[in-house]
Motif scaffolding. Sequence first.
Motif, PDB file in Angstrom:
ATOM      1  N   TYR A  69      -8.444   2.544  -9.887  1.00  0.00           N
ATOM      2  CA  TYR A  69      -7.917   1.399 -10.652  1.00  0.00           C
ATOM      3  C   TYR A  69      -6.704   0.805  -9.939  1.00  0.00           C
ATOM      4  O   TYR A  69      -6.565  -0.413  -9.826  1.00  0.00           O
ATOM      5  N   ASP A  70      -5.807   1.681  -9.494  1.00  0.00           N
ATOM      6  CA  ASP A  70      -4.562   1.186  -8.894  1.00  0.00           C
ATOM      7  C   ASP A  70      -4.799   0.650  -7.487  1.00  0.00           C
ATOM      8  O   ASP A  70      -4.264  -0.392  -7.113  1.00  0.00           O
ATOM      9  N   PHE A  71      -5.613   1.367  -6.722  1.00  0.00           N
ATOM     10  CA  PHE A  71      -5.986   0.864  -5.401  1.00  0.00           C
ATOM     11  C   PHE A  71      -6.647  -0.509  -5.579  1.00  0.00           C
ATOM     12  O   PHE A  71      -6.294  -1.491  -4.938  1.00  0.00           O
ATOM     13  N   PHE A 130     -11.583 -13.385   0.735  1.00  0.00           N
ATOM     14  CA  PHE A 130     -11.078 -12.008   0.785  1.00  0.00           C
ATOM     15  C   PHE A 130     -10.571 -11.731   2.198  1.00  0.00           C
ATOM     16  O   PHE A 130     -11.323 -11.837   3.164  1.00  0.00           O
ATOM     17  N   ASN A 131      -9.298 -11.376   2.305  1.00  0.00           N
ATOM     18  CA  ASN A 131      -8.675 -11.154   3.615  1.00  0.00           C
ATOM     19  C   ASN A 131      -8.832  -9.686   4.037  1.00  0.00           C
ATOM     20  O   ASN A 131      -8.144  -8.800   3.547  1.00  0.00           O
ATOM     21  N   MET A 132      -9.764  -9.477   4.959  1.00  0.00           N
ATOM     22  CA  MET A 132     -10.085  -8.117   5.395  1.00  0.00           C
ATOM     23  C   MET A 132      -8.926  -7.452   6.140  1.00  0.00           C
ATOM     24  O   MET A 132      -8.722  -6.236   6.037  1.00  0.00           O
ATOM     25  N   ASN A 133      -8.153  -8.235   6.876  1.00  0.00           N
ATOM     26  CA  ASN A 133      -7.018  -7.631   7.600  1.00  0.00           C
ATOM     27  C   ASN A 133      -5.989  -7.074   6.619  1.00  0.00           C
ATOM     28  O   ASN A 133      -5.394  -6.019   6.856  1.00  0.00           O
ATOM     29  N   TYR A 134      -5.802  -7.787   5.503  1.00  0.00           N
ATOM     30  CA  TYR A 134      -4.868  -7.296   4.484  1.00  0.00           C
ATOM     31  C   TYR A 134      -5.422  -6.021   3.831  1.00  0.00           C
ATOM     32  O   TYR A 134      -4.680  -5.114   3.483  1.00  0.00           O
ATOM     33  N   TYR A 135      -6.745  -6.000   3.668  1.00  0.00           N
ATOM     34  CA  TYR A 135      -7.353  -4.797   3.090  1.00  0.00           C
ATOM     35  C   TYR A 135      -7.019  -3.586   3.962  1.00  0.00           C
ATOM     36  O   TYR A 135      -6.568  -2.540   3.475  1.00  0.00           O
ATOM     37  N   LYS A 136      -7.245  -3.751   5.260  1.00  0.00           N
ATOM     38  CA  LYS A 136      -7.017  -2.619   6.176  1.00  0.00           C
ATOM     39  C   LYS A 136      -5.555  -2.213   6.201  1.00  0.00           C
ATOM     40  O   LYS A 136      -5.223  -1.020   6.239  1.00  0.00           O
ATOM     41  N   ALA A 137      -4.675  -3.204   6.167  1.00  0.00           N
ATOM     42  CA  ALA A 137      -3.227  -2.913   6.201  1.00  0.00           C
ATOM     43  C   ALA A 137      -2.811  -2.178   4.920  1.00  0.00           C
ATOM     44  O   ALA A 137      -2.070  -1.183   4.964  1.00  0.00           O
ATOM     45  N   ARG A 163      -7.282  -6.483  -5.252  1.00  0.00           N
ATOM     46  CA  ARG A 163      -7.721  -7.719  -5.923  1.00  0.00           C
ATOM     47  C   ARG A 163      -6.725  -8.863  -5.711  1.00  0.00           C
ATOM     48  O   ARG A 163      -7.107 -10.017  -5.496  1.00  0.00           O
ATOM     49  N   THR A 164      -5.458  -8.546  -5.726  1.00  0.00           N
ATOM     50  CA  THR A 164      -4.452  -9.600  -5.656  1.00  0.00           C
ATOM     51  C   THR A 164      -3.896  -9.775  -4.235  1.00  0.00           C
ATOM     52  O   THR A 164      -3.562 -10.876  -3.836  1.00  0.00           O
ATOM     53  N   ILE A 165      -3.829  -8.671  -3.482  1.00  0.00           N
ATOM     54  CA  ILE A 165      -3.285  -8.756  -2.115  1.00  0.00           C
ATOM     55  C   ILE A 165      -4.256  -9.485  -1.187  1.00  0.00           C
ATOM     56  O   ILE A 165      -3.850 -10.284  -0.350  1.00  0.00           O
ATOM     57  N   CYS A 166      -5.539  -9.197  -1.340  1.00  0.00           N
ATOM     58  CA  CYS A 166      -6.519  -9.736  -0.394  1.00  0.00           C
ATOM     59  C   CYS A 166      -7.053 -11.103  -0.796  1.00  0.00           C
ATOM     60  O   CYS A 166      -7.823 -11.706  -0.056  1.00  0.00           O
ATOM     61  N   ASN A 167      -6.662 -11.596  -1.958  1.00  0.00           N
ATOM     62  CA  ASN A 167      -7.068 -12.950  -2.351  1.00  0.00           C
ATOM     63  C   ASN A 167      -6.166 -13.932  -1.610  1.00  0.00           C
ATOM     64  O   ASN A 167      -4.942 -13.847  -1.711  1.00  0.00           O
ATOM     65  N   THR A 168      -6.783 -14.842  -0.856  1.00  0.00           N
ATOM     66  CA  THR A 168      -5.966 -15.799  -0.095  1.00  0.00           C
ATOM     67  C   THR A 168      -5.354 -16.873  -1.010  1.00  0.00           C
ATOM     68  O   THR A 168      -4.602 -17.715  -0.538  1.00  0.00           O
ATOM     69  N   ALA A 169      -5.688 -16.832  -2.298  1.00  0.00           N
ATOM     70  CA  ALA A 169      -5.104 -17.793  -3.245  1.00  0.00           C
ATOM     71  C   ALA A 169      -4.661 -17.047  -4.504  1.00  0.00           C
ATOM     72  O   ALA A 169      -4.978 -15.872  -4.685  1.00  0.00           O
ATOM     73  N   GLY A 179       0.833  -1.215   0.000  1.00  0.00           N
ATOM     74  CA  GLY A 179       0.000   0.000   0.000  1.00  0.00           C
ATOM     75  C   GLY A 179       0.856   1.249   0.000  1.00  0.00           C
ATOM     76  O   GLY A 179       0.586   2.218  -0.720  1.00  0.00           O
ATOM     77  N   LYS A 180       1.911   1.222   0.805  1.00  0.00           N
ATOM     78  CA  LYS A 180       2.795   2.396   0.850  1.00  0.00           C
ATOM     79  C   LYS A 180       3.450   2.624  -0.515  1.00  0.00           C
ATOM     80  O   LYS A 180       3.555   3.756  -0.990  1.00  0.00           O
TER      81      LYS A 180
END
Length: 358
Positions: A247-249, A272-279, A254-260, A133-134
């Motif tokens: 689009y970029d967010f 969908f990994n919500m903790n990854y979304y928040k991070a 789409r790819t970070i929060c997919n557990t597969a 994200g950073k």
Amino acid sequence: MSLKKLKSIYTQFDKTNELISYKVLSSGHINDTYLIENNKNTKYVLQQINHGVFKDVPGLISNKVKISKHLQNKLNHLSEKELKRKVLCFVPTIKQKYYHLDAHGNYWNMMIYINDCITYETVPSEQVAYEGGKLIGEFLNLTGDFDANKLIEVIPKFHDMSYRFSQFQDSLKIASKERLEKAERYINLVWNLKDEMHIIQNLKESGAIKIRVTHNDTKISNVLFDTNNKGLCVIDTDTIMPGVVHYDFGDSIRTICNTAAEDEKDLNKVTFNMNYYKAYEKGFLEKVNLELSPVAIKYLPLGAKTMIFIMALRFLTDFLNDDIYYKTTYPDHNLDRSKNQFKLIESFTEQYPEMETK
Ligand code: GN1
Ligand code: MG
């Protein structure tokens, strides 16, 4: 591709040294990419750009070289060594152009290879999501003052939902009965989501969210991390063109929060990994610093859903078209990718209320 052929391409970029070995880098779906090494142990990424997909390759090259130069200028407080790890560095040909057109009409470009880094297809920790994200936030921050009108639209209407729907409708007309049957459930899902999936486009067209430089392919495998898992460099800049931050967010989410992985067939593994979304969101907002309007911020979660959907739709369309666009390794590959993205939307939607906090 033979070593002999790659050697001859390499001489267009470097007359002094000789290419001695190469390895195919197979993670992209569009271009042909090689990691090469010369007799001085210097590594480069040599890439043949798919000119069936990218109709104006010189324009594409010009876009990405301009943005690399812009980033280099913005980061000129870094040492040359650090800069070469943080920003893609394109190598000119002996004719002082950033691409070589070979005798078969194929376009080649070359970059310095960035050593000692890690890429992920699936994200292992919140820290990696946060760092991702950073880095994307920083990319958008640093390109915020670049005039998007100076970039060509590499693939016109790339993330335009109406355009993707019209391609989908065309594919329904020509698809085989067998493929239509296999895809039936997903075709219905597309229609159910149609209105909601046009909201971002409508906001863009009405001017409610602003058009700026965007990367347009911010999947997590296009982010390099250093060996301490700190975000290092955003790669694969072929699709840099005017767009909206959503689009970029969205494509990172789409790819970070997919557990597969995006083509995992076992849909039980896709959530969908919500903790990854928040991070990721935390890192993104910390760095983006673009005076994002309240409207833009409000619609970031929908931007994520929209980008997952647009990939579900594009994979499905390509399946119905008998796989003419994406590289596939087996007959139902595109359908499996699409099912995977629809499963991700389902899991995302269950958790959607938690995201709409702004
Ligand atoms: C394609 O080739 P690659 O992997 O960089 C596609 C992106 C998709 C992505 C899905 C020009 O990117 O839009 O998000 O596959 N690029 C193009 O993995 O269509
Ligand atoms: Mg790409």
